[in-house]
Design a protein around this motif. Structure first.
Motif, PDB file in Angstrom:
ATOM      1  N   ILE A 196     -39.212  11.875  98.828  1.00 37.88           N
ATOM      2  CA  ILE A 196     -40.469  11.212  98.057  1.00 37.88           C
ATOM      3  C   ILE A 196     -39.953  11.389  96.667  1.00 37.88           C
ATOM      4  O   ILE A 196     -40.261  10.268  96.048  1.00 37.88           O
ATOM      5  N   VAL A 241     -47.816   8.200  95.952  1.00 33.62           N
ATOM      6  CA  VAL A 241     -47.309   8.169  97.374  1.00 33.62           C
ATOM      7  C   VAL A 241     -48.343   9.221  98.138  1.00 33.62           C
ATOM      8  O   VAL A 241     -48.447  10.290  97.867  1.00 33.62           O
ATOM      9  N   TRP A 248     -46.505  15.902  93.346  1.00 25.40           N
ATOM     10  CA  TRP A 248     -45.265  16.048  94.160  1.00 25.40           C
ATOM     11  C   TRP A 248     -44.029  17.098  93.665  1.00 25.40           C
ATOM     12  O   TRP A 248     -43.520  17.858  94.539  1.00 25.40           O
ATOM     13  N   LYS A 277     -38.235   8.534  94.762  1.00 22.54           N
ATOM     14  CA  LYS A 277     -38.890   7.378  94.365  1.00 22.54           C
ATOM     15  C   LYS A 277     -38.741   7.485  92.561  1.00 22.54           C
ATOM     16  O   LYS A 277     -38.754   6.532  91.988  1.00 22.54           O
ATOM     17  N   ALA A 318     -38.702  16.786 102.861  1.00 23.43           N
ATOM     18  CA  ALA A 318     -39.541  15.570 102.751  1.00 23.43           C
ATOM     19  C   ALA A 318     -39.969  15.324 101.372  1.00 23.43           C
ATOM     20  O   ALA A 318     -39.929  14.234 100.808  1.00 23.43           O
ATOM     21  N   THR A 319     -40.303  16.325 100.702  1.00 19.64           N
ATOM     22  CA  THR A 319     -40.953  16.040  99.278  1.00 19.64           C
ATOM     23  C   THR A 319     -39.570  15.632  98.287  1.00 19.64           C
ATOM     24  O   THR A 319     -39.865  15.136  97.385  1.00 19.64           O
ATOM     25  N   HIS A 349     -43.071  20.349  95.574  1.00 17.26           N
ATOM     26  CA  HIS A 349     -41.612  20.717  95.935  1.00 17.26           C
ATOM     27  C   HIS A 349     -41.069  21.722  95.262  1.00 17.26           C
ATOM     28  O   HIS A 349     -40.403  22.620  95.663  1.00 17.26           O
TER      29      HIS A 349
END
Length: 157
Positions: free
Chosen positions: A29, A43, A51, A32, A25-26, A55
């Protein structure tokens, strides 16, 4: 295999599943920011720095837990790689393993060895593409073993 051994294995798999899902999921993200969004943009309230840190944390946890997952299945993995196993999903398992290893190595090398060098950017680009392939392969892996997963869940009752 005993019921308690199955419970231990399933617990390991369930624990390994959580950080791996967070890792995937990260990674999505972070796409982006890899596509040019400013690092300060947010986000869900976090900017790129948070993030990236999250991650990396989930990556380290995931690698350790996936290695534990493979260790629990040592004989199966050895037989798979030595072509002694006539597994139904042999090809997809080998592809998943190779993609996971290369994806992990490109990330670790760009992060720990070549950080700041030009090659780090190339390695991150390879890592990003392999990460997307890893998501697809992981979904296939779960789909392939869905009956086994459901069976293990029923055994736990």
């Amino acid at each position: 295999m005993s019921k308690s051994a199955n419970k231990i294995r399933f617990t390991i798999y369930a624990i390994a599943f959580i950080p791996f899902i967070l890792l995937l999921a990260t990674g999505v993200i972070l796409l982006k920011y890899h596509t040019g969004a400013p690092l300060e943009s947010t986000v869900m309230g976090w900017n790129a720095h948070y993030w990236f840190s999250f991650h990396k944390l989930t990556a380290v946890l995931s690698i350790l837990l996936i290695l534990l997952h493979l260790f629990v299945k040592t004989d199966w993995v050895k037989n798979l790689l030595l072509s002694k196993l006539k597994a139904r999903f042999k090809a997809s398992n080998i592809i998943l393993f190779i993609v996971f290893i290369i994806c992990s190595l490109t990330a670790l090398c760009s992060w720990l060895i070549f950080d700041g060098a030009n090659i780090a950017e190339l390695l991150r680009g390879i890592h990003n593409k392999l990460g997307l392939l890893l998501i697809v392969m992981f979904v296939i892996h779960l789909w392939n073993y869905r009956k086994v997963i459901v069976s293990h869940c029923k055994e736990l009752k």
